[in-house]
Each structure stands twice: as C-alpha cells, then as structure tokens.
Design an enzyme around this catalytic site. Structure first.
Site, PDB file in Angstrom:
ATOM      1  N   GLU A  42      10.442  23.603  40.392  1.00 48.94           N
ATOM      2  CA  GLU A  42      11.512  24.393  40.994  1.00 48.94           C
ATOM      3  C   GLU A  42      11.241  25.873  40.747  1.00 48.94           C
ATOM      4  O   GLU A  42      11.132  26.309  39.595  1.00 48.94           O
ATOM      5  CB  GLU A  42      12.871  24.017  40.403  1.00 48.94           C
ATOM      6  N   ARG A  44      12.764  29.284  40.604  1.00 44.82           N
ATOM      7  CA  ARG A  44      14.057  29.949  40.508  1.00 44.82           C
ATOM      8  C   ARG A  44      13.902  31.407  40.927  1.00 44.82           C
ATOM      9  O   ARG A  44      13.605  32.282  40.118  1.00 44.82           O
ATOM     10  CB  ARG A  44      14.587  29.822  39.080  1.00 44.82           C
ATOM     11  N   ARG A  77      20.187  31.057  42.309  1.00 44.87           N
ATOM     12  CA  ARG A  77      21.454  30.818  41.616  1.00 44.87           C
ATOM     13  C   ARG A  77      22.112  32.149  41.245  1.00 44.87           C
ATOM     14  O   ARG A  77      21.455  33.061  40.740  1.00 44.87           O
ATOM     15  CB  ARG A  77      21.221  30.037  40.323  1.00 44.87           C
ATOM     16  N   HIS A 145      27.878  23.057  40.774  1.00 50.47           N
ATOM     17  CA  HIS A 145      27.766  23.354  39.343  1.00 50.47           C
ATOM     18  C   HIS A 145      29.141  23.706  38.772  1.00 50.47           C
ATOM     19  O   HIS A 145      29.899  24.459  39.385  1.00 50.47           O
ATOM     20  CB  HIS A 145      26.814  24.535  39.094  1.00 50.47           C
ATOM     21  N   LYS A 172      23.571  16.922  44.647  1.00 47.74           N
ATOM     22  CA  LYS A 172      23.325  17.312  43.256  1.00 47.74           C
ATOM     23  C   LYS A 172      24.622  17.771  42.594  1.00 47.74           C
ATOM     24  O   LYS A 172      25.388  18.544  43.175  1.00 47.74           O
ATOM     25  CB  LYS A 172      22.285  18.433  43.182  1.00 47.74           C
ATOM     26  N   ARG A 214      20.148  13.281  30.850  1.00 46.57           N
ATOM     27  CA  ARG A 214      18.848  13.709  31.381  1.00 46.57           C
ATOM     28  C   ARG A 214      17.776  12.652  31.110  1.00 46.57           C
ATOM     29  O   ARG A 214      16.836  12.501  31.888  1.00 46.57           O
ATOM     30  CB  ARG A 214      18.450  15.049  30.763  1.00 46.57           C
ATOM     31  N   SER A 233      16.264  26.550  32.092  1.00 44.34           N
ATOM     32  CA  SER A 233      17.001  27.204  33.172  1.00 44.34           C
ATOM     33  C   SER A 233      18.466  26.799  33.175  1.00 44.34           C
ATOM     34  O   SER A 233      19.252  27.333  33.951  1.00 44.34           O
ATOM     35  CB  SER A 233      16.368  26.858  34.526  1.00 44.34           C
ATOM     36  N   GLN A 237      18.549  21.405  28.675  1.00 44.58           N
ATOM     37  CA  GLN A 237      17.211  20.967  29.084  1.00 44.58           C
ATOM     38  C   GLN A 237      16.305  20.838  27.865  1.00 44.58           C
ATOM     39  O   GLN A 237      16.391  21.620  26.927  1.00 44.58           O
ATOM     40  CB  GLN A 237      16.595  21.956  30.078  1.00 44.58           C
TER      41      GLN A 237
END
Length: 425
Positions: A42, A44, A77, A145, A172, A214, A233, A237
């Site tokens: 990804e 960003r 984002r 989100h 998502k 996750r 990010s 994570q």
C-alpha cells in the site's frame, strides 16, 4: 483479477509504504523478509510532501520494478482517518471536492491495482471514482475508519451495507476497541458479513488490544491484514514477518481447553468458535455419541477406568484431525499421561481457572457430574481441584481466570495469551 485474488486467497498480508518522496524511499531502502512474505503493498501518498501525482508515479514505478508480482494499493488518508493529508486545511465541503479531484486524477494517471476511497467522504464520490477506476481495471476499496470507538453491531452492518451499495469492489472497516468485547464483536460481525456480501471484506480492530484481529482475521472472513516493514501506518500493526509466522500457526491451530468441571470450557469454546468461525469438538459429547449412553451410565456400568480409556481414544482422534479446531476437554482428561502428551503435541492448551465457590454455583443443579455425587460443596470441590492441580500445571501452556467474566472477554484473553505464548518460541 484483483478482486478474485482476494476471494481466492484469504491470508493476504499488506505492507504500507509511507515515503515522502522517491529519493527518501531509495535512501531508506525496501526489501528483506517482510516484503518476501507480503502479497500487497500500500502506497500511502498522504505522506508525500510535493507534487503528489508525479511522485506517486515515480514511487510506484520503482516499487513495481523491484516487486513485479505484488499488487499495489494507492491510499490518501486525512488526519481524521489516521493519515497526514489535509489538502491545505480548507473547509470540509471544499475538501470533499478537492479530495475527489485528487483521487480521480490519480485513477487517470497512476497505474495501480486498487484505489482506496473513504466512504465518509460520500458514497457519491466512491461511485464517481469507481466509474473511472473500472475503465482502467483498477478496483475500488471503500473504507470506513473510526479511531474513537467500535460502533454497535447494527451500525457496523449498516456501514458495510452502505459501502456494499456503492460501486466499491472491496469493503473495509477499521475500528478502535475500548475493551475485549469490542474486539470480539468486530470479529463476529465480520463473520456474519461474509454471508451477507459477495464482495471481499477487510476488517480490523485497531490498537494493541485488537492485535488478534490482525492475526486471526483470515479465519473468520477478513481477506487482508496489514503488517509493517518499518513504521506502522495505523495503531496495532505488527511486523509483517512476525504476522506471517503467527498466521501460519493460526491456520492449523488447535486450542484445547482444560479445567475443572464448571470452569466454563463448553461456554468458552462456543465463544471462541463464534469469534474465530472454526469448528469445535467437546470430548464428553463425543464420548456420549460414540457410546450411545450418558457419562453417568458409563461410570455406573463400566467404571471410571473404562471411561478414561474411551476418553483417550476420542481425544486422540480429535487432536489428530487436520483442520483448525477448538477442543473442549473433559475435566479429568489430564489425569492420564498419554492424554497430557497428546495435548502438548497437537494443541495449544489453555487452562480455565475458577474459584471453588464459582464452580459450585455453576454445577450445583447438574446431575450429570458423577464425580461430584454426594460432594456438592465447596470443601469437596476444592479438595478434588487440588488433587488435579499438578496435572493441570504440567499440561497447560496458558491460563485464564473465568470468575466474573463474560465468555467473549475470556475468549479474547485466551487468544491474546496464545499469541504471547507463541512469541516466546
């Protein structure tokens, strides 16, 4: 092609790249074992400081040369969504217009596999982007989100329905938990949603508390999980290589629950099954099915030794099966050394603990407990628990207390304890 890949392969790992420029990316370097185990990268682009479009082209071109077989997501984002983008600090209304222009320009000029579009900017923006994206064989991820809380189940389903009704190809959702129940709810909602929607789902519970979502997400329906090669990010994570190893174990895991009768094994195994979406076997129920008679009948007719022999046979059969599974073990399964060795070899074994007073409260009306016949009192229960304590201690890899906790809280604590246990080895 991209969407069918997510449908066919559920354990995808995505690594975010957050470089300010190609120059910085080249200076920092990319590669290593983390990238070897990931399927998706990804980019960003909200971290890019100048000329977003041109710098995105350069960075993507560079990454595609290094990783020609990876899929690529391009994501912008804002601060509200956990990112760095602000498009100059303009008003929300103007921001939406500028955001749409940027995303549409990206779709027209940048060759990626997925473009991520925040649903909170408006379903109409997702729709307009999707028209251009689909013409260029780019799939759209519709994202939601919430960095403050985990909405109730009905609201999460409503949001997913909103994304599904848009032109997005992938749904998502990332939410912030305030307790173990929030993590479990997100996992269960995902499992339910997999039967409601044909489109691939990506969900996660953020922060340290949500780490298990996750790792285990691919078991209950989330198609992509995010791991790091350097900086994270989003909250929670973990390193992509560690994530890969954890997921390999999770894909074949058997979680065996042991503990004294009334410690909560059956109820907690049901909660774990509900959260993870994998099969559950109860050794006592399997014995009853195999023998065609109740456990008290077996004890009365053939004695405890015969029962333990059948129990070992059933336990061995369950543990040696190939699929991931929750195994709820009878209270005395740990009395035989052969059973203890089987549990250590084929499962991660969790001891459920409860006070004698709690045990009595839970079993006092149960007549299906032959070993407690005439011993339904705290003193006798405590004495029997002490007799078995050494067996429990030598068998269990992790332990969780069940007094005054909901089954979902216990289930999440077990999964967290298992992760910590795995990371020790």
């Amino acid at each position: 092609m991209q969407v069918s890949f997510l449908k066919a392969k559920k354990d995808n790992i995505c690594i975010p790249v957050m470089a300010e420029s190609l120059k910085q990316l080249m200076a920092d370097g990319v590669g290593g074992e983390e990238y070897a185990v990931c399927d998706i990268i990804e980019l960003r682009i909200d971290y890019i400081k100048e000329d977003i479009i041109e710098e995105t082209k350069k960075i993507l071109g560079y990454l595609k040369e290094i990783f020609p077989k990876k899929l690529f997501i391009v994501t912008y984002r804002t601060a509200v969504e956990g990112g760095m983008g602000d498009l100059g600090g303009i008003s929300e209304e103007l921001f939406c217009d500028e955001y749409k222009k940027l995303i549409l320009q990206l779709v027209k000029e940048v060759r990626c596999d997925f473009i991520d579009v925040e649903i909170n900017r408006g379903a109409h923006i997702v729709g307009e982007v999707a028209v251009e994206a689909h013409n260029r064989n780019i799939a759209v991820i519709g994202s939601y989100h919430n960095f403050k809380s985990t909405p109730d189940d009905e609201e999460m389903i409503r949001v997913l329905k909103c994304i599904d009704s848009s032109e997005a190809d992938v749904l998502k959702m990332a939410v912030m938990p305030e307790g173990e129940n929030d993590v479990a709810r997100l996992m269960k909602v995902t499992s339910i949603a997999t039967h409601m929607f044909d489109k691939p789902l990506i969900t996660m519970s953020m922060g340290e508390l949500g780490t298990i979502s996750r790792v285990y997400g691919f078991l209950y329906g989330s198609s992509v999980t995010f791991g790091t090669a350097s900086a994270a990010s989003a909250p929670g994570q973990i390193n992509a290589l560690q994530l890969y190893k954890d997921m390999q174990i999770a894909g074949n895991i058997k979680i065996a629950l042991i503990g004294f009768m009334g410690s909560g094994k059956s109820a907690v195994s049901d909660a774990l099954t509900s959260v993870l979406g994998i099969a559950c076997k109860d050794t006592d129920k399997e014995i009853v099915s195999k023998e065609g008679r109740s456990i008290p009948d077996i004890f009365e007719t053939d004695g405890e030794e015969y029962f333990r022999t059948v129990e070992t046979s059933v336990t061995k059969e369950i543990l040696k099966s190939s699929e991931p599974m929750i195994v709820s073990c009878g209270g005395g399964v740990i009395k035989k050394e052969e059973n203890r060795e089987l549990l250590k070899e084929y499962a991660v074994t969790c001891l459920l603990e409860a006070k004698p007073e709690t045990i009595l409260e839970r079993v006092k009306g149960d007549t299906n407990r032959p070993l407690l016949k005439g011993k339904m009192n705290v003193e006798d229960i405590d004495a029997l628990m002490q007799e078995r304590k050494s067996y429990y201690d030598m068998t269990a890899e992790v332990a969780v207390k069940t007094d005054n906790k909901s089954t979902t809280e216990i289930a999440v604590q077990i999964l967290n304890e298992i992760l910590m246990f795995i990371h020790k080895y």
